[in-house]
Design a protein around this motif. Sequence first.
Motif, mmCIF file in Angstrom:
data_model
loop_
_atom_site.group_PDB
_atom_site.id
_atom_site.type_symbol
_atom_site.label_atom_id
_atom_site.label_comp_id
_atom_site.label_asym_id
_atom_site.label_seq_id
_atom_site.Cartn_x
_atom_site.Cartn_y
_atom_site.Cartn_z
ATOM 1 N N LYS A 250 117.561 82.868 45.538
ATOM 2 C CA LYS A 250 117.824 82.155 44.281
ATOM 3 C C LYS A 250 118.119 83.150 43.161
ATOM 4 O O LYS A 250 119.037 82.944 42.360
ATOM 5 N N ALA A 251 117.331 84.215 43.101
ATOM 6 C CA ALA A 251 117.523 85.227 42.060
ATOM 7 C C ALA A 251 118.882 85.902 42.201
ATOM 8 O O ALA A 251 119.561 86.167 41.198
ATOM 9 N N GLU B 288 121.546 83.476 40.966
ATOM 10 C CA GLU B 288 121.561 83.464 39.497
ATOM 11 C C GLU B 288 122.194 84.733 38.942
ATOM 12 O O GLU B 288 122.932 84.687 37.956
ATOM 13 N N GLN C 100 123.323 80.857 47.955
ATOM 14 C CA GLN C 100 122.836 79.477 48.016
ATOM 15 C C GLN C 100 122.758 78.999 49.464
ATOM 16 O O GLN C 100 121.795 78.326 49.851
ATOM 17 N N LEU D 189 125.937 84.450 39.359
ATOM 18 C CA LEU D 189 126.465 83.499 38.377
ATOM 19 C C LEU D 189 126.580 84.171 37.006
ATOM 20 O O LEU D 189 127.617 84.079 36.346
ATOM 21 N N ARG D 190 125.531 84.852 36.608
ATOM 22 C CA ARG D 190 125.533 85.538 35.309
ATOM 23 C C ARG D 190 126.643 86.582 35.250
ATOM 24 O O ARG D 190 127.394 86.652 34.278
ATOM 25 N N GLN E 138 116.916 89.764 37.655
ATOM 26 C CA GLN E 138 117.000 89.239 36.287
ATOM 27 C C GLN E 138 117.268 90.343 35.281
ATOM 28 O O GLN E 138 117.966 90.128 34.289
ATOM 29 N N ARG F 192 127.688 84.081 45.059
ATOM 30 C CA ARG F 192 126.703 83.079 44.638
ATOM 31 C C ARG F 192 126.583 81.985 45.692
ATOM 32 O O ARG F 192 125.476 81.584 46.075
#
Length: 151
Positions: free
Chosen positions: A18-19, A22, A48, A25-26, A83, A44
């Motif tokens: 998931k990280a 994300e 998924q 996507l970012r 992140q 991405r």
Amino acid sequence: MRFKPIKEFFTYIEECHKALAELYLRLSLEATDPKVRLLLDFMRNKEQLSYLHLHDYAQQAPTSLLETWLDNIFDQSFPMKCQQLKIQPDLAIEDVVAIAMDLDMQLIELMQNAAYNSPTVEAELALENLSNQEQKTLHQVVIASNEFEFM
């Protein structure tokens, strides 16, 4: 030494996927090159699908596997690393591949180490199979990146 059941390890790997999704996507939203954005969108989607594959696997796995206790000897900061990763918007396809290779290899090594340290053959084989699947998926990323390069 702290122990955790393998089902919690699977949940952690799901969180890692998931990280990564994300992160991609970012990066896709920040990237300036259209080919790089396409590759990041592909990445991405790959994360998924990897998440869904592992989630389904964990849902169908035998209780004996899910309740097998593993040594909790792994670094659990991977999602936070994703992140906090800062990258320039002018990424090239090679940059994306290098990032993906580095991050995916960290997950693969984590799974391989867990397999190596597994207390049962059932857990070892399950983790080896999952890490092999991750390696195949990473190989597909490299192939796809070549295709994006020559679009």
